[in-house]
Each structure stands twice: as C-alpha cells, then as structure tokens.
Design a protein around this motif. Structure first.
Motif, PDB file in Angstrom:
ATOM      1  N   VAL A 111       0.878  -1.168   0.000  1.00 26.25           N
ATOM      2  CA  VAL A 111       0.000   0.000   0.000  1.00 26.25           C
ATOM      3  C   VAL A 111       0.916   1.219   0.000  1.00 26.25           C
ATOM      4  O   VAL A 111       1.413   1.637   1.040  1.00 26.25           O
ATOM      5  CB  VAL A 111      -0.938   0.002   1.229  1.00 26.25           C
ATOM      6  N   GLY A 112       1.169   1.739  -1.196  1.00 24.45           N
ATOM      7  CA  GLY A 112       2.136   2.824  -1.336  1.00 24.45           C
ATOM      8  C   GLY A 112       1.512   4.099  -1.872  1.00 24.45           C
ATOM      9  O   GLY A 112       0.327   4.346  -1.702  1.00 24.45           O
ATOM     10  N   GLY A 113       2.340   4.889  -2.523  1.00 30.63           N
ATOM     11  CA  GLY A 113       1.926   6.198  -3.014  1.00 30.63           C
ATOM     12  C   GLY A 113       2.429   7.281  -2.089  1.00 30.63           C
ATOM     13  O   GLY A 113       2.986   7.017  -1.017  1.00 30.63           O
ATOM     14  N   ARG A 114       2.216   8.538  -2.502  1.00 32.82           N
ATOM     15  CA  ARG A 114       2.679   9.676  -1.705  1.00 32.82           C
ATOM     16  C   ARG A 114       1.682  10.086  -0.619  1.00 32.82           C
ATOM     17  O   ARG A 114       1.996  10.927   0.225  1.00 32.82           O
ATOM     18  CB  ARG A 114       2.978  10.874  -2.612  1.00 32.82           C
ATOM     19  N   ILE A 115       0.499   9.495  -0.634  1.00 30.46           N
ATOM     20  CA  ILE A 115      -0.497   9.845   0.375  1.00 30.46           C
ATOM     21  C   ILE A 115       0.047   9.491   1.763  1.00 30.46           C
ATOM     22  O   ILE A 115       0.906   8.615   1.895  1.00 30.46           O
ATOM     23  CB  ILE A 115      -1.844   9.143   0.084  1.00 30.46           C
ATOM     24  N   GLY A 116      -0.430  10.162   2.770  1.00 33.34           N
ATOM     25  CA  GLY A 116       0.100  10.013   4.120  1.00 33.34           C
ATOM     26  C   GLY A 116       0.067   8.598   4.673  1.00 33.34           C
ATOM     27  O   GLY A 116      -0.791   7.792   4.316  1.00 33.34           O
ATOM     28  N   GLU A 117       1.006   8.332   5.561  1.00 36.88           N
ATOM     29  CA  GLU A 117       1.118   6.996   6.154  1.00 36.88           C
ATOM     30  C   GLU A 117      -0.142   6.595   6.915  1.00 36.88           C
ATOM     31  O   GLU A 117      -0.504   5.427   6.946  1.00 36.88           O
ATOM     32  CB  GLU A 117       2.335   6.926   7.075  1.00 36.88           C
ATOM     33  N   GLY A 118      -0.833   7.562   7.515  1.00 38.97           N
ATOM     34  CA  GLY A 118      -2.051   7.244   8.259  1.00 38.97           C
ATOM     35  C   GLY A 118      -3.109   6.610   7.370  1.00 38.97           C
ATOM     36  O   GLY A 118      -3.749   5.620   7.747  1.00 38.97           O
ATOM     37  N   ILE A 119      -3.301   7.151   6.175  1.00 36.62           N
ATOM     38  CA  ILE A 119      -4.294   6.599   5.248  1.00 36.62           C
ATOM     39  C   ILE A 119      -3.809   5.257   4.718  1.00 36.62           C
ATOM     40  O   ILE A 119      -4.579   4.293   4.623  1.00 36.62           O
ATOM     41  CB  ILE A 119      -4.594   7.595   4.121  1.00 36.62           C
ATOM     42  N   ARG A 120      -2.522   5.154   4.396  1.00 39.88           N
ATOM     43  CA  ARG A 120      -1.984   3.870   3.934  1.00 39.88           C
ATOM     44  C   ARG A 120      -2.163   2.804   5.006  1.00 39.88           C
ATOM     45  O   ARG A 120      -2.501   1.655   4.711  1.00 39.88           O
ATOM     46  CB  ARG A 120      -0.504   4.011   3.554  1.00 39.88           C
ATOM     47  N   SER A 121      -1.960   3.174   6.256  1.00 41.82           N
ATOM     48  CA  SER A 121      -2.136   2.236   7.363  1.00 41.82           C
ATOM     49  C   SER A 121      -3.589   1.780   7.478  1.00 41.82           C
ATOM     50  O   SER A 121      -3.856   0.597   7.710  1.00 41.82           O
ATOM     51  CB  SER A 121      -1.683   2.897   8.669  1.00 41.82           C
ATOM     52  N   GLU A 122      -4.537   2.710   7.310  1.00 41.32           N
ATOM     53  CA  GLU A 122      -5.956   2.340   7.377  1.00 41.32           C
ATOM     54  C   GLU A 122      -6.314   1.360   6.268  1.00 41.32           C
ATOM     55  O   GLU A 122      -7.032   0.382   6.504  1.00 41.32           O
ATOM     56  CB  GLU A 122      -6.824   3.590   7.260  1.00 41.32           C
ATOM     57  N   VAL A 123      -5.835   1.618   5.050  1.00 38.16           N
ATOM     58  CA  VAL A 123      -6.104   0.704   3.944  1.00 38.16           C
ATOM     59  C   VAL A 123      -5.470  -0.650   4.241  1.00 38.16           C
ATOM     60  O   VAL A 123      -6.093  -1.700   4.037  1.00 38.16           O
ATOM     61  CB  VAL A 123      -5.596   1.285   2.605  1.00 38.16           C
ATOM     62  N   ALA A 124      -4.243  -0.640   4.741  1.00 40.68           N
ATOM     63  CA  ALA A 124      -3.562  -1.896   5.074  1.00 40.68           C
ATOM     64  C   ALA A 124      -4.339  -2.674   6.138  1.00 40.68           C
ATOM     65  O   ALA A 124      -4.455  -3.904   6.051  1.00 40.68           O
ATOM     66  CB  ALA A 124      -2.139  -1.611   5.545  1.00 40.68           C
ATOM     67  N   ASP A 125      -4.871  -1.980   7.142  1.00 38.57           N
ATOM     68  CA  ASP A 125      -5.670  -2.657   8.172  1.00 38.57           C
ATOM     69  C   ASP A 125      -6.901  -3.327   7.576  1.00 38.57           C
ATOM     70  O   ASP A 125      -7.229  -4.461   7.909  1.00 38.57           O
ATOM     71  CB  ASP A 125      -6.107  -1.661   9.252  1.00 38.57           C
ATOM     72  N   ARG A 126      -7.583  -2.611   6.675  1.00 41.43           N
ATOM     73  CA  ARG A 126      -8.775  -3.192   6.032  1.00 41.43           C
ATOM     74  C   ARG A 126      -8.395  -4.404   5.179  1.00 41.43           C
ATOM     75  O   ARG A 126      -9.107  -5.407   5.159  1.00 41.43           O
ATOM     76  CB  ARG A 126      -9.484  -2.164   5.159  1.00 41.43           C
ATOM     77  N   LEU A 127      -7.265  -4.314   4.477  1.00 45.25           N
ATOM     78  CA  LEU A 127      -6.806  -5.447   3.673  1.00 45.25           C
ATOM     79  C   LEU A 127      -6.473  -6.640   4.561  1.00 45.25           C
ATOM     80  O   LEU A 127      -6.824  -7.776   4.243  1.00 45.25           O
ATOM     81  CB  LEU A 127      -5.579  -5.049   2.848  1.00 45.25           C
ATOM     82  N   THR A 128      -5.808  -6.395   5.667  1.00 40.76           N
ATOM     83  CA  THR A 128      -5.444  -7.463   6.589  1.00 40.76           C
ATOM     84  C   THR A 128      -6.689  -8.163   7.125  1.00 40.76           C
ATOM     85  O   THR A 128      -6.707  -9.383   7.289  1.00 40.76           O
ATOM     86  CB  THR A 128      -4.592  -6.905   7.743  1.00 40.76           C
ATOM     87  N   GLU A 129      -7.748  -7.393   7.378  1.00 43.77           N
ATOM     88  CA  GLU A 129      -9.010  -7.972   7.859  1.00 43.77           C
ATOM     89  C   GLU A 129      -9.665  -8.866   6.810  1.00 43.77           C
ATOM     90  O   GLU A 129     -10.265  -9.880   7.141  1.00 43.77           O
ATOM     91  CB  GLU A 129      -9.996  -6.859   8.230  1.00 43.77           C
ATOM     92  N   ARG A 130      -9.542  -8.489   5.544  1.00 48.29           N
ATOM     93  CA  ARG A 130     -10.289  -9.182   4.483  1.00 48.29           C
ATOM     94  C   ARG A 130      -9.513 -10.285   3.781  1.00 48.29           C
ATOM     95  O   ARG A 130     -10.108 -11.211   3.232  1.00 48.29           O
ATOM     96  CB  ARG A 130     -10.732  -8.171   3.430  1.00 48.29           C
ATOM     97  N   LEU A 131      -8.205 -10.187   3.734  1.00 46.87           N
ATOM     98  CA  LEU A 131      -7.408 -11.180   3.010  1.00 46.87           C
ATOM     99  C   LEU A 131      -7.064 -12.352   3.917  1.00 46.87           C
ATOM    100  O   LEU A 131      -7.019 -12.208   5.145  1.00 46.87           O
ATOM    101  CB  LEU A 131      -6.131 -10.535   2.466  1.00 46.87           C
ATOM    102  N   PRO A 132      -6.796 -13.523   3.341  1.00 49.61           N
ATOM    103  CA  PRO A 132      -6.403 -14.678   4.164  1.00 49.61           C
ATOM    104  C   PRO A 132      -5.166 -14.361   5.005  1.00 49.61           C
ATOM    105  O   PRO A 132      -4.340 -13.520   4.641  1.00 49.61           O
ATOM    106  CB  PRO A 132      -6.082 -15.756   3.124  1.00 49.61           C
ATOM    107  N   ASN A 133      -5.043 -15.053   6.115  1.00 52.06           N
ATOM    108  CA  ASN A 133      -3.922 -14.824   7.033  1.00 52.06           C
ATOM    109  C   ASN A 133      -2.562 -15.004   6.377  1.00 52.06           C
ATOM    110  O   ASN A 133      -1.568 -14.450   6.839  1.00 52.06           O
ATOM    111  CB  ASN A 133      -4.030 -15.752   8.252  1.00 52.06           C
ATOM    112  N   SER A 134      -2.508 -15.761   5.307  1.00 48.78           N
ATOM    113  CA  SER A 134      -1.231 -16.005   4.638  1.00 48.78           C
ATOM    114  C   SER A 134      -0.752 -14.792   3.832  1.00 48.78           C
ATOM    115  O   SER A 134       0.379 -14.758   3.385  1.00 48.78           O
ATOM    116  CB  SER A 134      -1.345 -17.208   3.698  1.00 48.78           C
TER     117      SER A 134
END
Length: 194
Positions: A111-134
C-alpha cells in the motif's frame, strides 16, 4: 479499437469513465494481460463508490497477448497523458485523490503512493481484515520495493497536491482471487475521506 477486438487480436485499448465533478481518479494503467485483473479491482472500486453516492473518474489501459507485459507495460513514473487518447482527456484535470492498482512479484500486498502513512495504514488494516492470514500487507515505504512515492508517478501527478496518490501493489494470487476484497478495503477508507 473496442475492448473485444483488442482482446481478440492481442492489441490495446483504453476505457475512460469520466465525471466532471468528482474528487477521485481510479487508475489501472497496466490492465488486461499486462497485470491481470487490475482493471477488475479498479472497476469494482468505481462501482462501489458509485453505490455509496460518489462518482469517480476511472481510466484503464488494457493490453492483451502472451507477451503483453513486455510489449505494453510503461512504468507509472513515465506515463505521459499525451501517449494515450483517453488519458489525454484528463491532462488538464486534477483530483483530490488518486488510486491505482498494480501487480508485483514481491510476495506481499503493498500500500504505497505519496499519500500520508495514516491513510496507507488504514487501507492496510482493512486489507489485513479481508485477506487470508497467509497474505502479508505492508504500508511503510521502507518495507516495500514498489513504493509509488515518486512525484512523476501518474497516481501522484493526477492529484491536486501531487501528494495524495495511493498505489496498491497486489501479488498475482491476490489479484486473481481477491480483487473484490481489495476494492472493498480501499472503498471503506475512501468513503470516509470523500
């Protein structure tokens, strides 16, 4: 050339769904066989945001054929608006946010791009919730190969600030099996921002 003919003849085509009053641009600059299913993730995000009452502008460049990556892939850092007929229609427009979908071979979802780390972290959290543990998800630039941080990256250049682009780098398996989950994860964060 339309999508069907491009697919049948191993050629290229573009898709542009535009809204003159939107705050967000969604990009799949390596769609078709270049980076498989990235256009489905982009299209799904477009559809989900429309259902939520937002009307994004979405551009996709589709290249087809067995050697599509080698023949049609242009780095997002070097994409020029004037190289593509439909993309050139957006040359004089800028958006509050940009989101682009890609595939890489690094073994994690980035989850990259120049957008702030806070937003990237939120997207990463949502992905972690939805994607398999692997599936590992990374959002810190120092932990990623394809960061999407360069000012020249199309997802950053298309934003008003030049700093509000989000670049999603999926693994091939994630793109193949979980593109809807990826789109939903991005949607969940952006409906709060728009």
């Amino acid at each position: 050339m339309n999508f069907t003919d491009a697919w049948r003849h191993d050629e290229t085509t573009e898709t542009l769904w535009t809204n003159p009053e939107t705050d967000i641009a969604i990009l799949a600059p390596h769609a078709g066989d270049i980076e498989f299913n990235t256009e489905f993730a982009a299209g799904q995000l477009h559809k989900l945001l429309r259902k939520a009452g937002y009307h994004p502008t979405t551009w996709m460049y589709h290249g087809f054929g067995e050697n599509a990556f080698d023949e049609y892939h242009v780095s997002s850092n070097y994409l020029d608006f004037t190289q593509f007929t439909e993309l050139s229609r957006l040359q004089d427009r800028r958006f509050r946010f940009g989101v682009s979908f890609h595939i890489h071979e690094a073994g994690y979802v980035g989850v990259g791009g120049r957008i702030g780390e806070g937003i990237r972290s939120e997207v990463a959290d949502r992905l972690t919730e939805r994607l398999p543990n692997s599936k590992e998800v990374r959002y810190r630039h120092d932990e990623m190969k394809n960061k999407g941080r360069k000012e020249s990256n199309i997802v950053n250049r298309i934003t008003e600030s030049g700093d509000d682009g989000l670049q999603i780098e999926m693994t091939p398996k994630t793109s193949y099996n979980y593109w809807k989950r990826v789109a939903r994860s991005v949607r969940d964060v952006y409906v709060e921002l728009l």
